[in-house]
Design a protein around this motif. Structure first.
Motif, mmCIF file in Angstrom:
data_model
loop_
_atom_site.group_PDB
_atom_site.id
_atom_site.type_symbol
_atom_site.label_atom_id
_atom_site.label_comp_id
_atom_site.label_asym_id
_atom_site.label_seq_id
_atom_site.Cartn_x
_atom_site.Cartn_y
_atom_site.Cartn_z
ATOM 1 N N PHE A 24 0.845 -1.202 0.000
ATOM 2 C CA PHE A 24 0.000 0.000 0.000
ATOM 3 C C PHE A 24 0.878 1.248 0.000
ATOM 4 O O PHE A 24 2.094 1.159 0.196
ATOM 5 C CB PHE A 24 -0.938 -0.002 1.213
ATOM 6 C CG PHE A 24 -1.903 -1.157 1.202
ATOM 7 C CD1 PHE A 24 -2.986 -1.162 0.339
ATOM 8 C CD2 PHE A 24 -1.708 -2.266 2.018
ATOM 9 C CE1 PHE A 24 -3.862 -2.243 0.294
ATOM 10 C CE2 PHE A 24 -2.570 -3.347 1.984
ATOM 11 C CZ PHE A 24 -3.658 -3.338 1.122
ATOM 12 N N PRO A 29 -0.885 2.699 7.250
ATOM 13 C CA PRO A 29 -0.626 1.791 8.369
ATOM 14 C C PRO A 29 0.391 0.681 8.077
ATOM 15 O O PRO A 29 1.236 0.395 8.922
ATOM 16 C CB PRO A 29 -1.996 1.168 8.652
ATOM 17 C CG PRO A 29 -2.986 2.015 7.963
ATOM 18 C CD PRO A 29 -2.307 2.754 6.874
ATOM 19 N N THR A 30 0.331 0.062 6.902
ATOM 20 C CA THR A 30 1.258 -1.040 6.607
ATOM 21 C C THR A 30 2.669 -0.486 6.482
ATOM 22 O O THR A 30 3.643 -1.071 6.966
ATOM 23 C CB THR A 30 0.834 -1.777 5.316
ATOM 24 O OG1 THR A 30 -0.584 -1.927 5.308
ATOM 25 C CG2 THR A 30 1.488 -3.143 5.225
ATOM 26 N N HIS A 80 -0.946 -7.711 5.168
ATOM 27 C CA HIS A 80 -1.879 -8.038 6.252
ATOM 28 C C HIS A 80 -2.826 -9.145 5.802
ATOM 29 O O HIS A 80 -2.552 -9.873 4.853
ATOM 30 C CB HIS A 80 -2.590 -6.778 6.749
ATOM 31 C CG HIS A 80 -3.369 -6.032 5.689
ATOM 32 N ND1 HIS A 80 -4.106 -6.659 4.714
ATOM 33 C CD2 HIS A 80 -3.515 -4.700 5.446
ATOM 34 C CE1 HIS A 80 -4.702 -5.756 3.950
ATOM 35 N NE2 HIS A 80 -4.335 -4.560 4.362
ATOM 36 N N ALA A 144 -9.022 1.306 0.726
ATOM 37 C CA ALA A 144 -7.795 1.099 -0.053
ATOM 38 C C ALA A 144 -7.976 -0.016 -1.085
ATOM 39 O O ALA A 144 -7.031 -0.714 -1.435
ATOM 40 C CB ALA A 144 -6.625 0.821 0.872
ATOM 41 N N ALA A 148 -8.356 -4.674 0.741
ATOM 42 C CA ALA A 148 -7.853 -3.836 1.840
ATOM 43 C C ALA A 148 -8.710 -4.082 3.078
ATOM 44 O O ALA A 148 -9.905 -4.368 2.973
ATOM 45 C CB ALA A 148 -7.917 -2.365 1.444
ATOM 46 N N VAL A 149 -8.120 -3.938 4.239
ATOM 47 C CA VAL A 149 -8.911 -4.116 5.457
ATOM 48 C C VAL A 149 -9.859 -2.943 5.684
ATOM 49 O O VAL A 149 -10.905 -3.093 6.305
ATOM 50 C CB VAL A 149 -8.022 -4.367 6.694
ATOM 51 C CG1 VAL A 149 -7.413 -5.757 6.612
ATOM 52 C CG2 VAL A 149 -6.956 -3.317 6.854
ATOM 53 N N GLY A 172 -4.110 3.139 -0.840
ATOM 54 C CA GLY A 172 -3.695 2.891 0.538
ATOM 55 C C GLY A 172 -4.484 3.864 1.385
ATOM 56 O O GLY A 172 -5.044 4.849 0.867
ATOM 57 N N THR A 173 -4.547 3.614 2.687
ATOM 58 C CA THR A 173 -5.298 4.559 3.515
ATOM 59 C C THR A 173 -4.450 5.777 3.894
ATOM 60 O O THR A 173 -4.976 6.702 4.502
ATOM 61 C CB THR A 173 -5.892 3.871 4.764
ATOM 62 O OG1 THR A 173 -4.842 3.197 5.467
ATOM 63 C CG2 THR A 173 -6.971 2.880 4.379
ATOM 64 N N GLY A 174 -3.149 5.767 3.517
ATOM 65 C CA GLY A 174 -2.341 6.989 3.663
ATOM 66 C C GLY A 174 -2.972 8.118 2.846
ATOM 67 O O GLY A 174 -3.375 9.159 3.394
ATOM 68 N N GLN A 191 -6.681 1.485 10.420
ATOM 69 C CA GLN A 191 -5.940 0.860 11.520
ATOM 70 C C GLN A 191 -5.318 1.895 12.468
ATOM 71 O O GLN A 191 -4.863 2.962 12.046
ATOM 72 C CB GLN A 191 -4.852 -0.034 10.943
ATOM 73 C CG GLN A 191 -5.415 -1.205 10.137
ATOM 74 C CD GLN A 191 -4.338 -1.890 9.325
ATOM 75 O OE1 GLN A 191 -3.542 -2.641 9.860
ATOM 76 N NE2 GLN A 191 -4.307 -1.632 8.031
HETATM 77 C C1 MLT Z 1 -2.589 0.714 4.157
HETATM 78 O O1 MLT Z 1 -1.459 0.424 4.575
HETATM 79 O O2 MLT Z 1 -2.780 1.647 3.364
HETATM 80 C C2 MLT Z 1 -3.774 -0.058 4.659
HETATM 81 O O3 MLT Z 1 -3.345 -1.187 5.379
HETATM 82 C C3 MLT Z 1 -4.662 -0.407 3.544
HETATM 83 C C4 MLT Z 1 -5.848 -1.167 4.031
HETATM 84 O O4 MLT Z 1 -6.823 -0.566 4.476
HETATM 85 O O5 MLT Z 1 -5.848 -2.396 3.942
#
Ligand code: MLT
Length: 312
Positions: A24, A29-30, A80, A144, A148-149, A172-174, A191
């Protein structure tokens, strides 16, 4: 000969930097977890561990890249639980999580939080639900991408409140968080490795955590479960992988470095501040990860297929 070669490689490994692929975008988060452990892993190995973001397609681009890399220990991969949902989510998956990888160990377990942009006119979960009801057509939920989680958590939320929202995918969630901070998107489930500092600084609104117990880092934030979304629970597990065929001696060194990193006092302290947990020792092993991955594939496959969500 294979055995001799393995020994020779192990004696010199690592003699150049190692690349840790992250599926991501940077800043999310990752990426946070990867950068936190790359430095102590590098110290333990006596080489730099470089973090490389290969973002997109819910993590499947980096997984494919890993599977196709030379199995020599110089490419490792942090992902993840998307590794376990991908086989059901992607009809044309270009890797097999159970055949194309060697396993280094589980990494961290991370809770999630339900967030909104700061100026969204709701302060409690009931107010948020009323706002969603009144504005259903225009409310947006970032994620994401498929696998994605944040996507999975968003699906659980929409199912729990029995409402479909407009979802907006990012790499990505960034970047999703950037848009939430900028007010371009309304909601995000993400996360704690990324969200705890944002919540503490009051840069986003938080409506609940996805664990059944409140988190040490956010004692005043109620769980979604205690607010009536009964059984709402997501905790994100992570694993570290290498391409299939990596010499056993090299895998052993990588596993030892991962264990050292996860016992590093600075890492433990930071993870604690982010309400994230180091897995039990028996999970920070190749067998521990392989067994958990297989169980998760068997758990999520039927759920996803029943829901009929997938990419062609
Ligand atoms: C990320 O790192 O951007 C997140 O883990 C993406 C997600 O929501 O899976």
């Amino acid at each position: 000969a294979a055995c001799l070669l393995g020994t020779a490689q192990a004696q010199t490994f690592p003699d150049k930097p190692i690349t840790m692929l992250v599926p991501f975008a940077a800043g999310g988060p990752t990426d946070v977890v990867a950068r936190m452990i790359a430095i102590p892993m590098g110290k333990a190995l006596g080489q730099t561990v470089l973090v490389e973001n290969a973002a997109g397609a819910g993590g499947t681009i980096a997984a494919t890249k890993t599977a196709r890399s030379a199995p020599n220990g110089y490419t490792i991969f942090l992902h993840h639980m998307g590794m376990s949902t991908a086989p059901a989510l992607y009809k044309k998956l270009t890797f097999d999580p159970l055949k194309d990888f060697d396993y280094i160990g589980q990494v961290v377990d991370v809770p999630m939080t339900l967030l909104a942009r700061k100026d969204l006119p709701a302060n409690t979960l009931p107010e948020l639900l009323s706002y969603i009801k009144a504005n259903r057509e225009k409310v947006t939920l970032a994620n994401a991408g498929l696998g994605a989680v944040s996507h999975l958590c968003g699906l659980l939320f929409m199912s729990a409140i029995d409402t479909d929202l407009n979802t907006i995918p990012y790499k990505g969630t960034g970047p999703a968080m950037n848009d939430l901070l900028g007010g371009q998107v309304d909601l995000l489930c993400d996360q704690t490795t990324q969200t705890v500092p944002m919540i503490k600084e009051g840069r986003v609104k938080v409506f609940g955590v996805t664990t059944l117990k409140r988190l040490g880092a956010l004692p005043n934030v109620p769980t979604l479960d205690e607010q009536g979304l009964k059984g709402f629970e997501v905790k994100v597990w992570h694993g570290m992988y290498a391409p299939k065929g990596t010499p056993p001696e090299v895998l052993k060194q990588l596993n030892a470095a991962l264990r050292t990193a996860l016992a590093d006092p600075a890492v433990v302290k930071r993870l604690n501040e982010l309400s994230s947990d180091v897995p039990p020792q028996d999970k920070i092993t190749p067998e521990g990860l392989r067994t958990h991955l297989e169980a998760e594939i068997n758990k999520w496959g039927p759920v996803i297929r029943k829901a009929g969500i997938y990419a062609d």
